[in-house]
Design a protein around this motif. Structure first.
Motif, PDB file in Angstrom:
ATOM      1  N   GLY A   1     -55.901  43.726  77.353  1.00 35.42           N
ATOM      2  CA  GLY A   1     -55.537  44.624  76.455  1.00 35.42           C
ATOM      3  C   GLY A   1     -54.922  46.159  75.857  1.00 35.42           C
ATOM      4  N   GLY A   2     -55.113  46.754  75.176  1.00 29.74           N
ATOM      5  CA  GLY A   2     -53.685  47.148  74.785  1.00 29.74           C
ATOM      6  C   GLY A   2     -53.840  49.356  75.431  1.00 29.74           C
ATOM      7  N   PHE A   3     -52.754  49.007  75.458  1.00 32.44           N
ATOM      8  CA  PHE A   3     -52.927  50.946  76.378  1.00 32.44           C
ATOM      9  C   PHE A   3     -53.240  52.127  75.293  1.00 32.44           C
ATOM     10  N   GLY A   4     -53.554  52.741  73.941  1.00 30.70           N
ATOM     11  CA  GLY A   4     -53.627  53.296  73.011  1.00 30.70           C
ATOM     12  C   GLY A   4     -52.547  53.954  73.041  1.00 30.70           C
ATOM     13  N   GLY A   5     -51.059  53.164  72.377  1.00 31.29           N
ATOM     14  CA  GLY A   5     -49.493  53.383  72.023  1.00 31.29           C
ATOM     15  C   GLY A   5     -49.115  54.129  72.919  1.00 31.29           C
ATOM     16  N   GLY A   6     -48.297  54.603  72.633  1.00 37.26           N
ATOM     17  CA  GLY A   6     -46.985  55.540  73.100  1.00 37.26           C
ATOM     18  C   GLY A   6     -47.545  55.355  74.912  1.00 37.26           C
ATOM     19  N   ASP A   7     -48.186  57.592  74.325  1.00 32.04           N
ATOM     20  CA  ASP A   7     -48.712  57.855  75.233  1.00 32.04           C
ATOM     21  C   ASP A   7     -49.539  57.155  76.070  1.00 32.04           C
ATOM     22  N   GLY A   8     -50.533  56.280  75.834  1.00 31.57           N
ATOM     23  CA  GLY A   8     -51.538  55.768  76.717  1.00 31.57           C
ATOM     24  C   GLY A   8     -50.275  55.316  77.806  1.00 31.57           C
ATOM     25  N   LEU A   9     -49.147  54.269  76.926  1.00 34.85           N
ATOM     26  CA  LEU A   9     -48.884  53.362  77.928  1.00 34.85           C
ATOM     27  C   LEU A   9     -48.025  54.710  78.585  1.00 34.85           C
ATOM     28  N   ALA A  10     -47.045  55.188  78.630  1.00 30.85           N
ATOM     29  CA  ALA A  10     -46.667  56.294  79.690  1.00 30.85           C
ATOM     30  C   ALA A  10     -47.009  56.838  80.580  1.00 30.85           C
ATOM     31  N   ALA A  11     -48.752  57.057  80.065  1.00 30.64           N
ATOM     32  CA  ALA A  11     -49.616  57.342  81.217  1.00 30.64           C
ATOM     33  C   ALA A  11     -50.302  56.127  82.129  1.00 30.64           C
ATOM     34  N   TRP A  12     -49.934  55.072  81.736  1.00 29.24           N
ATOM     35  CA  TRP A  12     -50.572  53.674  82.488  1.00 29.24           C
ATOM     36  C   TRP A  12     -49.191  53.856  83.279  1.00 29.24           C
ATOM     37  N   MET A  13     -47.934  53.777  82.968  1.00 28.74           N
ATOM     38  CA  MET A  13     -46.558  53.792  83.940  1.00 28.74           C
ATOM     39  C   MET A  13     -46.817  54.336  84.800  1.00 28.74           C
ATOM     40  N   ARG A  14     -46.678  55.982  84.970  1.00 28.90           N
ATOM     41  CA  ARG A  14     -47.060  57.198  85.664  1.00 28.90           C
ATOM     42  C   ARG A  14     -47.572  56.901  86.419  1.00 28.90           C
ATOM     43  N   GLU A  15     -49.360  56.465  86.079  1.00 30.47           N
ATOM     44  CA  GLU A  15     -50.530  56.424  86.879  1.00 30.47           C
ATOM     45  C   GLU A  15     -49.800  55.409  87.935  1.00 30.47           C
ATOM     46  N   HIS A  16     -49.129  54.231  87.184  1.00 29.57           N
ATOM     47  CA  HIS A  16     -48.901  53.048  88.482  1.00 29.57           C
ATOM     48  C   HIS A  16     -47.472  52.906  89.206  1.00 29.57           C
ATOM     49  N   ARG A  17     -46.718  53.534  88.907  1.00 26.43           N
ATOM     50  CA  ARG A  17     -45.345  54.257  89.294  1.00 26.43           C
ATOM     51  C   ARG A  17     -44.750  52.650  89.044  1.00 26.43           C
ATOM     52  N   VAL A  18     -44.307  52.690  87.638  1.00 29.53           N
ATOM     53  CA  VAL A  18     -43.725  51.337  87.010  1.00 29.53           C
ATOM     54  C   VAL A  18     -42.046  52.094  87.188  1.00 29.53           C
ATOM     55  N   ASP A  19     -41.125  50.905  87.790  1.00 32.06           N
ATOM     56  CA  ASP A  19     -39.685  51.297  87.657  1.00 32.06           C
ATOM     57  C   ASP A  19     -38.475  50.939  86.556  1.00 32.06           C
ATOM     58  N   ALA A  20     -39.095  49.824  85.999  1.00 31.43           N
ATOM     59  CA  ALA A  20     -38.325  49.667  84.519  1.00 31.43           C
ATOM     60  C   ALA A  20     -39.690  49.015  83.933  1.00 31.43           C
ATOM     61  N   LEU A  21     -39.226  48.735  82.719  1.00 31.83           N
ATOM     62  CA  LEU A  21     -40.489  48.083  81.837  1.00 31.83           C
ATOM     63  C   LEU A  21     -39.578  47.775  80.828  1.00 31.83           C
TER      64      LEU A  21
END
Length: 249
Positions: free
Chosen positions: A49-69
């Motif tokens: 599914g989608g993230f909801g644009g750049g803002d949504g993707l950034a929020a998801w990465m912060r929430e899930h502690r992503v270290d590299a994309l």
């Protein structure tokens, strides 16, 4: 180290396999847009599914502690690539684009470059009457006004409307071979091929078959990678990038 892979390509699947199978210190999540009804199996974690644009993707990465994309989407997924570049900046996450090299014309090819699907559609009446359209199920609206031409549309899932009025749909998934593409061109009396410059081996045999048949090929140029984003050409190069990020902490 948590790596988020924006997937949907063969390269994304191979990257996930290499990271999951060979990098025990790396956690891998592959994100799929959900446009294909039955995606192939992927190792590691998968989200759809989608993230909801750049803002949504950034929020998801912060929430899930992503270290590299890693943006391993299709070379023509320009919107997703822009969102990835914006999100990486906002979330302060390093970004890599994984892009297979584009195709290169060979002796005997009759290629006609186009900057967009709309431009490709404009070229067709001067090139042929029976079109093998291999640009995927989306974007067919660009060809819908070509009422005098006949189209064979090949895609993994049923194409979206509107479609050209004279259209036959072929649901199939690569990889393909030259013999099969040669027979397809012969059986349907194809006299012009339209393709995106997707690169890779899975769908390249159609180019060889078109070269053998002496028919013109309209090749839609791929959009550029967002400015400033480093590019890996193979999954192995992307794995090395991950290792470097991990080693640097």
């Amino acid at each position: 180290m948590h790596v988020l892979v924006l997937g949907g390509t063969t390269e994304a699947r191979l990257l996930a396999e290499r990271l999951v199978g060979g990098e025990p210190a790396v956690r891998v999540t592959t994100s799929l847009a959900g446009r294909v009804a039955s995606p192939r199996f992927l190792p590691g974690e998968v989200r759809v599914g989608g993230f909801g644009g750049g803002d949504g993707l950034a929020a998801w990465m912060r929430e899930h502690r992503v270290d590299a994309l890693i943006d391993a989407t299709h070379p023509f997924a320009a919107t997703m690539s822009r969102n990835a570049a914006e999100a990486a900046v906002r979330a302060h996450v390093p970004l890599l684009a994984l892009r297979r090299p584009g195709w290169v014309a060979q002796d005997g090819d009759r290629w006609h470059p186009a900057g967009s699907l709309a431009e490709a559609a404009e070229l067709l009446p001067a090139l042929g009457e029976r079109v093998f359209l291999t640009t995927g199920r989306m974007g067919l609206a660009a060809f819908a006004y070509q009422e005098e031409l006949w189209f064979l549309v090949r895609s993994v899932d049923a194409p979206e409307q509107p479609c050209p009025p004279r259209t036959e749909v072929l649901l199939d998934r690569g990889p393909f071979d030259v013999a099969g593409e040669r027979e397809l061109i012969r059986r349907h009396r194809i006299d012009v091929l339209v393709t995106k410059d997707s690169g890779g081996d899975a769908t390249a045999p159609k180019l060889a078959a078109a070269r053998e048949a002496g028919i013109p090929v309209v090749v839609v140029r791929r959009p550029p990678v967002p400015e400033g984003v480093p590019v890996a050409r193979t999954p192995d190069e992307a794995v090395q990038w991950v290792r470097t990020r991990y080693a640097s902490g």
